[in-house]
Design a protein around this motif. Structure first.
Motif, PDB file in Angstrom:
ATOM      1  N   PHE A 174      32.762  19.450  87.911  1.00 56.09           N
ATOM      2  CA  PHE A 174      33.523  19.142  89.456  1.00 56.09           C
ATOM      3  C   PHE A 174      34.927  20.075  89.374  1.00 56.09           C
ATOM      4  N   HIS A 175      35.507  20.667  88.449  1.00 57.16           N
ATOM      5  CA  HIS A 175      36.574  21.261  88.553  1.00 57.16           C
ATOM      6  C   HIS A 175      36.196  22.752  88.580  1.00 57.16           C
ATOM      7  N   GLN A 197      31.430  18.445  80.768  1.00 59.58           N
ATOM      8  CA  GLN A 197      31.648  17.401  81.316  1.00 59.58           C
ATOM      9  C   GLN A 197      30.689  17.428  82.968  1.00 59.58           C
ATOM     10  N   VAL A 198      30.141  16.465  83.281  1.00 63.80           N
ATOM     11  CA  VAL A 198      29.585  16.742  84.582  1.00 63.80           C
ATOM     12  C   VAL A 198      29.881  15.404  85.537  1.00 63.80           C
ATOM     13  N   CYS A 199      30.039  15.988  86.704  1.00 67.71           N
ATOM     14  CA  CYS A 199      29.705  15.050  88.141  1.00 67.71           C
ATOM     15  C   CYS A 199      29.800  15.946  89.433  1.00 67.71           C
ATOM     16  N   ASP A 200      29.488  15.346  90.364  1.00 68.89           N
ATOM     17  CA  ASP A 200      29.326  16.083  91.674  1.00 68.89           C
ATOM     18  C   ASP A 200      30.444  16.163  92.638  1.00 68.89           C
ATOM     19  N   TRP A 201      30.235  17.220  93.354  1.00 70.17           N
ATOM     20  CA  TRP A 201      31.126  17.318  94.642  1.00 70.17           C
ATOM     21  C   TRP A 201      30.699  16.718  95.827  1.00 70.17           C
ATOM     22  N   LEU A 202      31.365  15.527  96.302  1.00 69.84           N
ATOM     23  CA  LEU A 202      30.866  15.044  97.333  1.00 69.84           C
ATOM     24  C   LEU A 202      31.268  15.842  98.787  1.00 69.84           C
ATOM     25  N   ILE A 220      26.688  20.210  93.977  1.00 69.77           N
ATOM     26  CA  ILE A 220      26.764  21.098  92.730  1.00 69.77           C
ATOM     27  C   ILE A 220      25.433  21.165  92.353  1.00 69.77           C
ATOM     28  N   ASP A 221      25.175  22.428  91.942  1.00 74.25           N
ATOM     29  CA  ASP A 221      23.465  22.662  91.503  1.00 74.25           C
ATOM     30  C   ASP A 221      24.087  22.863  89.772  1.00 74.25           C
ATOM     31  N   PHE A 222      23.232  21.741  89.103  1.00 74.44           N
ATOM     32  CA  PHE A 222      23.837  21.563  87.506  1.00 74.44           C
ATOM     33  C   PHE A 222      23.020  22.419  86.757  1.00 74.44           C
ATOM     34  N   ARG A 223      21.785  22.931  87.404  1.00 73.36           N
ATOM     35  CA  ARG A 223      20.763  23.651  86.426  1.00 73.36           C
ATOM     36  C   ARG A 223      21.680  24.907  85.904  1.00 73.36           C
ATOM     37  N   PRO A 224      22.119  25.777  86.537  1.00 75.66           N
ATOM     38  CA  PRO A 224      22.620  26.970  86.124  1.00 75.66           C
ATOM     39  C   PRO A 224      24.139  26.618  85.257  1.00 75.66           C
ATOM     40  N   PHE A 225      24.679  25.556  85.521  1.00 75.55           N
ATOM     41  CA  PHE A 225      25.660  25.274  84.453  1.00 75.55           C
ATOM     42  C   PHE A 225      25.100  24.653  83.189  1.00 75.55           C
ATOM     43  N   ALA A 232      25.753  29.942  76.213  1.00 71.20           N
ATOM     44  CA  ALA A 232      27.063  30.474  75.456  1.00 71.20           C
ATOM     45  C   ALA A 232      26.975  29.846  74.090  1.00 71.20           C
ATOM     46  N   GLY A 233      25.881  29.086  73.694  1.00 73.43           N
ATOM     47  CA  GLY A 233      25.841  28.441  72.325  1.00 73.43           C
ATOM     48  C   GLY A 233      26.131  27.031  72.315  1.00 73.43           C
ATOM     49  N   TYR A 234      26.640  26.367  73.448  1.00 77.67           N
ATOM     50  CA  TYR A 234      27.050  25.115  73.178  1.00 77.67           C
ATOM     51  C   TYR A 234      25.779  24.151  73.017  1.00 77.67           C
ATOM     52  N   ARG A 235      25.980  23.147  71.797  1.00 74.93           N
ATOM     53  CA  ARG A 235      25.183  22.424  71.639  1.00 74.93           C
ATOM     54  C   ARG A 235      25.392  20.791  71.475  1.00 74.93           C
ATOM     55  N   GLY A 236      26.505  20.738  71.999  1.00 76.48           N
ATOM     56  CA  GLY A 236      27.238  19.535  71.940  1.00 76.48           C
ATOM     57  C   GLY A 236      27.222  18.195  72.809  1.00 76.48           C
ATOM     58  N   PRO A 237      27.654  17.405  72.880  1.00 77.89           N
ATOM     59  CA  PRO A 237      27.492  16.180  73.747  1.00 77.89           C
ATOM     60  C   PRO A 237      27.829  16.492  75.334  1.00 77.89           C
ATOM     61  N   ILE A 238      27.054  15.909  76.194  1.00 78.66           N
ATOM     62  CA  ILE A 238      27.214  16.133  77.692  1.00 78.66           C
ATOM     63  C   ILE A 238      27.744  14.811  78.268  1.00 78.66           C
ATOM     64  N   GLU A 239      29.069  14.867  78.555  1.00 73.09           N
ATOM     65  CA  GLU A 239      29.843  13.607  79.237  1.00 73.09           C
ATOM     66  C   GLU A 239      29.515  13.448  80.620  1.00 73.09           C
ATOM     67  N   VAL A 240      29.314  12.443  80.994  1.00 71.95           N
ATOM     68  CA  VAL A 240      29.319  12.317  82.564  1.00 71.95           C
ATOM     69  C   VAL A 240      30.578  11.303  83.002  1.00 71.95           C
ATOM     70  N   GLU A 241      31.368  12.035  83.583  1.00 72.56           N
ATOM     71  CA  GLU A 241      32.824  11.558  83.878  1.00 72.56           C
ATOM     72  C   GLU A 241      33.161  11.386  85.419  1.00 72.56           C
ATOM     73  N   ILE A 242      32.811  10.268  86.106  1.00 70.49           N
ATOM     74  CA  ILE A 242      33.054  10.067  87.410  1.00 70.49           C
ATOM     75  C   ILE A 242      34.191   9.350  87.695  1.00 70.49           C
ATOM     76  N   PHE A 243      35.026  10.021  88.599  1.00 73.34           N
ATOM     77  CA  PHE A 243      36.149   8.917  89.265  1.00 73.34           C
ATOM     78  C   PHE A 243      35.939   8.587  90.537  1.00 73.34           C
ATOM     79  N   ASN A 244      35.277   7.558  90.621  1.00 75.36           N
ATOM     80  CA  ASN A 244      34.783   7.161  92.214  1.00 75.36           C
ATOM     81  C   ASN A 244      34.899   5.401  92.260  1.00 75.36           C
ATOM     82  N   GLU A 245      35.858   4.971  93.070  1.00 76.40           N
ATOM     83  CA  GLU A 245      35.958   3.474  93.224  1.00 76.40           C
ATOM     84  C   GLU A 245      34.638   2.949  93.731  1.00 76.40           C
TER      85      GLU A 245
END
Lengths: 270, 270
Positions: A174-175, A197-202, A220-225, A232-245
């Motif tokens: 998102f950022h 962390q992932v979420c989309d841009w509306l 947002i196209d998440f595949r390239p991210f 880059a070598g990242y193998r950790g958790p993938i957080e979904v963080e969504i601020f949306n009422e």
């Protein structure tokens, strides 16, 4: 699914226990916690709930907010960051996410220097406790009020100058999605990516703070991210963080079901 | 005051004639025009109003919006940009501001390529008519819907690759203030700065599109911006362009009086 993590901000109205139970029910093995709901449940009780459920804590949000107009504010900020490190230890996570803070006292340049100085002061304290500090560059629309660190390149420059092994970055779609330089900077980050962390841009954006979207609902196209952080070598958790009422006001289990489905189809590493 | 320009978006509810009269009354020698109000007044009538008043047109907003999902849209975009150039000639300004356009067809990368290709196609047409194309990097919060060009560095990269003498950039404080790299990029821009626009960033941001502020009401420090564009060699008009509903609904003469005062105190070159 072994890398998917529910950042509890996505289910804002759930307590820690409810969010943990929701993860177990949905088969999600990780959770990203926030300090306010952890405090509401109690630190030890939160740690125990996670342990009992057999899930892991991907990160604790948030440290940061270093820029200070007064000495008292500055000391409070440092103490608060040390407290975040201590809480991370109790919760069993090695990662504290830093939302670095907006402009204090009307001085952007000094605020940026304070962020760097503050991280430099807290880093050894965190290192002694086995905790990593993950600088989260926020979208530039938050520069005034939430984070004077606004690009991945800038966050890495800070990490480079400080030179502590336990200071790295968060890659949040998102950022960062708008940045033409983001792919080069993800490659540059390499092992210093401490969280993804992932979420989309509306489009149109419903709200500056609370208008983030479920993956697939925006531009947002998440595949390239995912490919870039993997490369880059990242193998950790993938957080979904969504601020949306709207998502916050939906039933949690339904939100998690959608989240799992979208993760599998749009985000999950190949 | 010899460089101050009223961008007519600041007085949205004024016609071209009213805005021109307002400038004369306030002793402002420049005006930045928008195509929609010019069309409402009539192109020739607008040109005549400006000529008769003895003021000059600093720029015409806006060309751009190149990204297109269909061939028909693409041809329409090119035709519209040529029309903007023709209108600039009639109005007696040498500068067309390009708001490059958001994502078309869900493809950010292709949209960015289309912007570059489109400017490359229109540039010779503009050059033959003595018109310069000023790429305006917009704040990244507009990347989805208004401009896939979001930093001054990116705009200069496009200008560099195209290599036309009449393709340059706009420096707008609202869009660029957050960028840690902006000072280096302004220096890099040098004589390719074709326009300098100012307004403030309000904190908290009242609205993504219509929440811009009068200089002095927000967080931007204008002095280093003016110093940087001066040091880069810019000596052209300085446009005040404010999208703000509250200002739009205020009496125009009062808005101009405040604008002149704030310009003199906060923006004007030393």
């Amino acid at each position: 699914m072994d890398r998917l993590s529910l950042n509890q901000k996505t289910t804002e109205h759930w307590s820690v226990e409810e969010a943990v139970a929701g993860c177990v029910e949905a088969g999600i093995g990780w959770i990203g916690l926030w300090r306010e709901p952890v405090a509401a449940t109690g630190l030890e009780a939160s740690a125990e709930a996670v342990r009992r459920a057999g899930i892991r804590v991907s990160s604790l949000c948030r440290g940061g907010f270093f820029p200070s107009a007064t000495d008292a504010d500055w000391e409070r900020a440092l103490a608060d960051n040390r407290a975040a490190v201590d809480e991370a230890v109790v919760l069993g996570t090695d990662t504290v996410v830093l939302v670095c803070g907006g402009i204090a006292g009307g001085d952007l340049d000094r605020s940026r220097r304070q962020v760097e100085e503050g991280i430099g002061i807290v880093a050894p304290y965190a290192a002694e406790r086995g905790v990593r500090l993950a600088i989260e560059p926020l979208h530039p629309m938050f520069c005034a009020d939430r984070s004077v660190i606004v690009t991945l390149g800038q966050a890495l420059d800070v990490a480079d100058r400080l030179g502590h092994d336990n200071v790295g970055v968060v890659v949040d779609t998102f950022h960062l999605w708008w940045d033409p330089d983001v792919w080069d900077q993800i490659a540059r980050a390499g092992e210093r990516i401490f969280a993804y962390q992932v979420c989309d841009w509306l489009d149109p954006l419903p709200d500056v703070l609370l208008g983030r979207g479920m993956m697939g609902d925006g531009v947002i196209d998440f595949r390239p991210f995912t490919d870039a952080v993997q490369a880059a070598g990242y193998r950790g958790p993938i957080e979904v963080e969504i601020f949306n009422e709207e998502i916050w006001n939906s039933p949690g289990p339904a939100v998690l079901a959608t989240m799992v489905d979208r993760y599998e189809r749009l985000v999950k590493p190949a």
